[in-house]
Design a protein around this motif. Structure first.
Motif, mmCIF file in Angstrom:
data_model
loop_
_atom_site.group_PDB
_atom_site.id
_atom_site.type_symbol
_atom_site.label_atom_id
_atom_site.label_comp_id
_atom_site.label_asym_id
_atom_site.label_seq_id
_atom_site.Cartn_x
_atom_site.Cartn_y
_atom_site.Cartn_z
ATOM 1 N N UNK A 16 -9.373 28.741 -22.356
ATOM 2 C CA UNK A 16 -9.027 28.512 -23.747
ATOM 3 C C UNK A 16 -9.975 27.480 -24.322
ATOM 4 N N UNK A 17 -10.540 27.782 -25.466
ATOM 5 C CA UNK A 17 -11.490 26.875 -26.111
ATOM 6 C C UNK A 17 -10.893 26.453 -27.446
ATOM 7 N N UNK A 18 -10.777 25.144 -27.649
ATOM 8 C CA UNK A 18 -10.236 24.622 -28.907
ATOM 9 C C UNK A 18 -11.181 23.586 -29.492
ATOM 10 N N UNK A 19 -11.057 23.396 -30.790
ATOM 11 C CA UNK A 19 -11.791 22.348 -31.491
ATOM 12 C C UNK A 19 -10.765 21.295 -31.886
ATOM 13 N N UNK A 20 -11.016 20.071 -31.503
ATOM 14 C CA UNK A 20 -10.100 18.965 -31.779
ATOM 15 C C UNK A 20 -10.786 18.002 -32.738
ATOM 16 N N UNK A 21 -10.247 17.912 -33.964
ATOM 17 C CA UNK A 21 -10.762 16.973 -34.965
ATOM 18 C C UNK A 21 -9.587 16.140 -35.458
ATOM 19 N N UNK A 22 -9.549 14.899 -35.034
ATOM 20 C CA UNK A 22 -8.416 14.042 -35.394
ATOM 21 C C UNK A 22 -7.138 14.627 -34.819
ATOM 22 N N UNK A 23 -6.168 14.879 -35.695
ATOM 23 C CA UNK A 23 -4.899 15.467 -35.261
ATOM 24 C C UNK A 23 -4.887 16.983 -35.377
ATOM 25 N N UNK A 24 -6.004 17.553 -35.816
ATOM 26 C CA UNK A 24 -6.052 19.003 -36.032
ATOM 27 C C UNK A 24 -6.640 19.708 -34.820
ATOM 28 N N UNK A 25 -5.938 20.733 -34.378
ATOM 29 C CA UNK A 25 -6.407 21.563 -33.274
ATOM 30 C C UNK A 25 -6.652 22.968 -33.806
ATOM 31 N N UNK A 26 -7.818 23.489 -33.503
ATOM 32 C CA UNK A 26 -8.171 24.823 -33.995
ATOM 33 C C UNK A 26 -8.601 25.687 -32.809
ATOM 34 N N UNK A 27 -7.987 26.866 -32.666
ATOM 35 C CA UNK A 27 -8.412 27.743 -31.572
ATOM 36 C C UNK A 27 -9.779 28.348 -31.870
ATOM 37 N N UNK A 28 -10.617 28.402 -30.867
ATOM 38 C CA UNK A 28 -11.927 29.026 -31.008
ATOM 39 C C UNK A 28 -11.934 30.366 -30.266
ATOM 40 N N UNK A 29 -11.468 30.347 -29.022
ATOM 41 C CA UNK A 29 -11.437 31.570 -28.226
ATOM 42 C C UNK A 29 -10.514 31.372 -27.034
ATOM 43 N N UNK A 30 -10.030 32.470 -26.508
ATOM 44 C CA UNK A 30 -9.266 32.429 -25.261
ATOM 45 C C UNK A 30 -9.310 33.800 -24.610
ATOM 46 N N UNK A 31 -9.068 33.795 -23.318
ATOM 47 C CA UNK A 31 -9.098 35.049 -22.575
ATOM 48 C C UNK A 31 -9.079 34.791 -21.087
ATOM 49 N N UNK A 32 -9.561 35.771 -20.336
ATOM 50 C CA UNK A 32 -9.527 35.673 -18.877
ATOM 51 C C UNK A 32 -10.800 36.208 -18.254
ATOM 52 N N UNK A 33 -11.112 35.635 -17.118
ATOM 53 C CA UNK A 33 -12.138 36.167 -16.232
ATOM 54 C C UNK A 33 -11.370 36.865 -15.116
ATOM 55 N N UNK A 34 -11.635 38.136 -14.915
ATOM 56 C CA UNK A 34 -10.925 38.909 -13.893
ATOM 57 C C UNK A 34 -11.897 39.344 -12.793
ATOM 58 N N UNK A 146 -2.912 25.691 -23.286
ATOM 59 C CA UNK A 146 -1.990 24.561 -23.127
ATOM 60 C C UNK A 146 -2.681 23.401 -22.414
ATOM 61 N N UNK A 147 -3.506 23.708 -21.430
ATOM 62 C CA UNK A 147 -4.245 22.673 -20.700
ATOM 63 C C UNK A 147 -5.229 21.975 -21.641
ATOM 64 N N UNK A 148 -5.901 22.743 -22.494
ATOM 65 C CA UNK A 148 -6.824 22.154 -23.466
ATOM 66 C C UNK A 148 -6.066 21.263 -24.458
ATOM 67 N N UNK A 149 -4.895 21.720 -24.923
ATOM 68 C CA UNK A 149 -4.068 20.925 -25.839
ATOM 69 C C UNK A 149 -3.620 19.638 -25.158
ATOM 70 N N UNK A 150 -3.199 19.739 -23.917
ATOM 71 C CA UNK A 150 -2.795 18.559 -23.140
ATOM 72 C C UNK A 150 -3.930 17.539 -23.107
ATOM 73 N N UNK A 151 -5.144 18.022 -22.870
ATOM 74 C CA UNK A 151 -6.292 17.116 -22.820
ATOM 75 C C UNK A 151 -6.549 16.473 -24.181
ATOM 76 N N UNK A 152 -6.429 17.260 -25.237
ATOM 77 C CA UNK A 152 -6.626 16.709 -26.582
ATOM 78 C C UNK A 152 -5.625 15.582 -26.852
ATOM 79 N N UNK A 153 -4.356 15.802 -26.478
ATOM 80 C CA UNK A 153 -3.333 14.771 -26.670
ATOM 81 C C UNK A 153 -3.596 13.561 -25.776
#
Length: 164
Positions: A16-34, A146-153
């Motif tokens: 999961x790739x997110x952009x974190x700017x201040x309190x704003x979180x924006x999804x960029x991409x997500x998916x799986x490697x299989x 969720x892991x990316x969000x956890x890191x942002x927080x």
């Protein structure tokens, strides 16, 4: 700040790739490697490694957050996940990216506010926090977000704690 979240596994590695700017979180991409079970272990690990390099080059994250290895009763599964996690970490190290580890309990606490939250509660909060129109699928991708969000927080909390 671009953050790459990873839920490592041999069969499926969620990202999961997110952009974190201040309190704003924006999804960029997500998916799986299989990887296919019929392939040899070295070939599967090579695919995980190469796909990690592609993700790094495509999204240029500044930081990476990875779920810590969770020990269950199946030792064979733990070793396979550990090997996949290892090649993912190698890709991050080669790119010079800082990596932070989070336990499933820490991720649930940061995203839902309750360390024993179930998968649906986590998915619901990921959907809400990232303003997604639907639940991210599959579960591995939702977990990686969720892991990316956890890191942002966690970054915000560490910054506030260090400013005092």
């Amino acid at each position: 700040m671009i953050i790459l979240g990873l839920d490592p596994g041999l069969a499926i590695t969620g990202f999961g790739v997110i952009d974190c700017k201040g309190n704003r979180l924006k999804p960029i991409s997500y998916g799986c490697i299989r990887t296919e079970a019929k392939l040899s272990l070295p070939v599967r690990l090579d695919k995980v490694f190469k796909e990690m390099e592609i993700l790094i080059n495509k999204y240029n994250p500044q930081e990476v957050a990875v779920e810590s290895l969770f020990f269950n009763s199946n030792a064979k599964t733990v070793f396979a996940v550990g090997q996949a996690r290892g090649v993912a970490l190698l890709a991050m190290a080669r790119a010079g990216l800082p990596v932070s580890d989070y336990t499933p309990l820490q991720v649930k606490q940061a995203v839902v506010g309750y360390g024993r939250a179930d998968k649906l509660q986590v998915q619901n909060m990921v959907k809400t926090l990232l303003c997604l129109s639907e639940y991210p699928k599959p579960d591995d991708a939702a977990d990686a977000l969720a892991i990316a969000i956890c890191h942002a927080h966690s970054r915000k909390m560490n910054r506030v704690g260090n400013e005092e």
